[in-house]
Design a protein around this motif. Structure first.
Motif, mmCIF file in Angstrom:
data_model
loop_
_atom_site.group_PDB
_atom_site.id
_atom_site.type_symbol
_atom_site.label_atom_id
_atom_site.label_comp_id
_atom_site.label_asym_id
_atom_site.label_seq_id
_atom_site.Cartn_x
_atom_site.Cartn_y
_atom_site.Cartn_z
ATOM 1 N N ASN A 46 0.813 -1.078 0.002
ATOM 2 C CA ASN A 46 -0.135 0.100 0.058
ATOM 3 C C ASN A 46 0.803 1.447 0.004
ATOM 4 O O ASN A 46 2.126 1.134 -0.064
ATOM 5 C CB ASN A 46 -0.775 -0.103 1.174
ATOM 6 N N SER A 47 0.227 2.305 0.299
ATOM 7 C CA SER A 47 1.227 3.702 -0.007
ATOM 8 C C SER A 47 2.043 3.882 1.454
ATOM 9 O O SER A 47 2.809 4.668 1.381
ATOM 10 C CB SER A 47 0.148 4.724 -0.091
ATOM 11 N N SER A 48 1.746 3.015 2.222
ATOM 12 C CA SER A 48 2.593 3.002 3.569
ATOM 13 C C SER A 48 2.969 1.342 3.858
ATOM 14 O O SER A 48 2.379 0.610 3.184
ATOM 15 C CB SER A 48 2.008 3.579 4.648
ATOM 16 N N THR A 49 3.745 1.213 5.074
ATOM 17 C CA THR A 49 3.959 -0.005 5.367
ATOM 18 C C THR A 49 3.054 -0.782 6.309
ATOM 19 O O THR A 49 2.484 0.199 7.312
ATOM 20 C CB THR A 49 5.363 -0.273 5.960
ATOM 21 N N ASP A 50 2.464 -1.740 6.170
ATOM 22 C CA ASP A 50 1.524 -2.224 7.007
ATOM 23 C C ASP A 50 1.742 -3.779 7.520
ATOM 24 O O ASP A 50 2.627 -4.365 6.863
ATOM 25 C CB ASP A 50 0.260 -2.493 6.167
ATOM 26 N N ILE A 51 1.328 -4.120 8.339
ATOM 27 C CA ILE A 51 1.489 -5.622 8.996
ATOM 28 C C ILE A 51 0.384 -6.592 8.406
ATOM 29 O O ILE A 51 -0.814 -6.461 8.304
ATOM 30 C CB ILE A 51 1.298 -5.595 10.375
ATOM 31 N N TYR A 52 1.097 -7.716 7.972
ATOM 32 C CA TYR A 52 0.351 -8.872 7.452
ATOM 33 C C TYR A 52 0.713 -10.210 7.993
ATOM 34 O O TYR A 52 1.862 -10.347 8.678
ATOM 35 C CB TYR A 52 0.696 -9.074 5.869
ATOM 36 N N ALA A 53 -0.168 -11.238 7.796
ATOM 37 C CA ALA A 53 0.309 -12.475 8.275
ATOM 38 C C ALA A 53 -0.307 -13.606 7.435
ATOM 39 O O ALA A 53 -1.042 -13.369 6.749
ATOM 40 C CB ALA A 53 -0.518 -12.840 10.014
ATOM 41 N N GLN A 54 0.267 -14.746 7.502
ATOM 42 C CA GLN A 54 0.110 -16.065 6.637
ATOM 43 C C GLN A 54 0.294 -17.215 7.412
ATOM 44 O O GLN A 54 1.130 -17.264 8.220
ATOM 45 C CB GLN A 54 0.582 -15.807 5.335
ATOM 46 N N HIS A 55 -0.905 -17.993 7.163
ATOM 47 C CA HIS A 55 -0.853 -19.452 7.879
ATOM 48 C C HIS A 55 -0.066 -20.499 6.965
ATOM 49 O O HIS A 55 -0.668 -20.795 5.794
ATOM 50 C CB HIS A 55 -2.085 -19.912 8.214
ATOM 51 N N ILE A 56 0.836 -21.282 7.310
ATOM 52 C CA ILE A 56 1.428 -22.251 6.467
ATOM 53 C C ILE A 56 1.128 -23.487 7.243
ATOM 54 O O ILE A 56 1.391 -23.888 8.439
ATOM 55 C CB ILE A 56 3.175 -22.264 6.471
#
Length: 152
Positions: A46-56
């Protein structure tokens, strides 16, 4: 006789967790308690940094029940950096990070609870819980698992 070995079905060069442009940085990982893991990172898609997560999954595959390219943990105004993660003991995780949404560009510490189902905990604030929003700067948060459903 020795027991047979088993291995996750990983691609030769690994399975991509996120293929969005603009970089995924500073990954952190926690167990899901079932042989898999939840990974978090800060992301510039996005236009700034954000926090994401993913499940493996334990198989090495991306959990098909989670959003492709990761669950948006926090996309609040300002920049979010330095995520850390700990298992919640029931398949989800608690994520903490350094957050610059406050006045004068000072950093604060925020947290969010990610459920095993790939959604944010509806009992938590939409844009995360302010753990410390005192004047001046708070940075480099750490978190540790504290047992089922708790965190430290």
């Amino acid at each position: 006789m020795l027991p047979a070995s088993s291995f996750a079905a990983w691609a030769p060069l690994g399975n991509p967790v996120c293929v969005q442009s603009d970089g995924q940085n500073v990954p952190a990982i926690a167990t899901d308690g079932a042989g898999g893991a939840i990974i978090t990172w800060y992301d510039g898609r996005n236009s700034s940094t954000d926090i994401y997560a993913q499940h493996i999954l334990a198989s090495g595959e991306i959990d098909p029940n989670w959003p492709v390219d990761g669950l948006a943990v926090c996309t609040a105004a300002g920049e979010q950096y330095s995520p850390q993660i700990a298992s919640d003991g029931v398949g989800g995780a608690f994520v903490v990070w350094e957050d610059y949404r406050g006045p004068a560009g000072e950093s604060d510490i925020y947290a969010q609870h990610v459920l095993a189902t790939g959604v944010l905990d509806p009992g938590w604030p939409t844009d995360a819980l302010a753990v410390c929003a005192a004047p001046e700067y708070q940075s480099y948060p750490q978190i540790a698992a504290g047992g089922a459903g708790t965190h430290s």
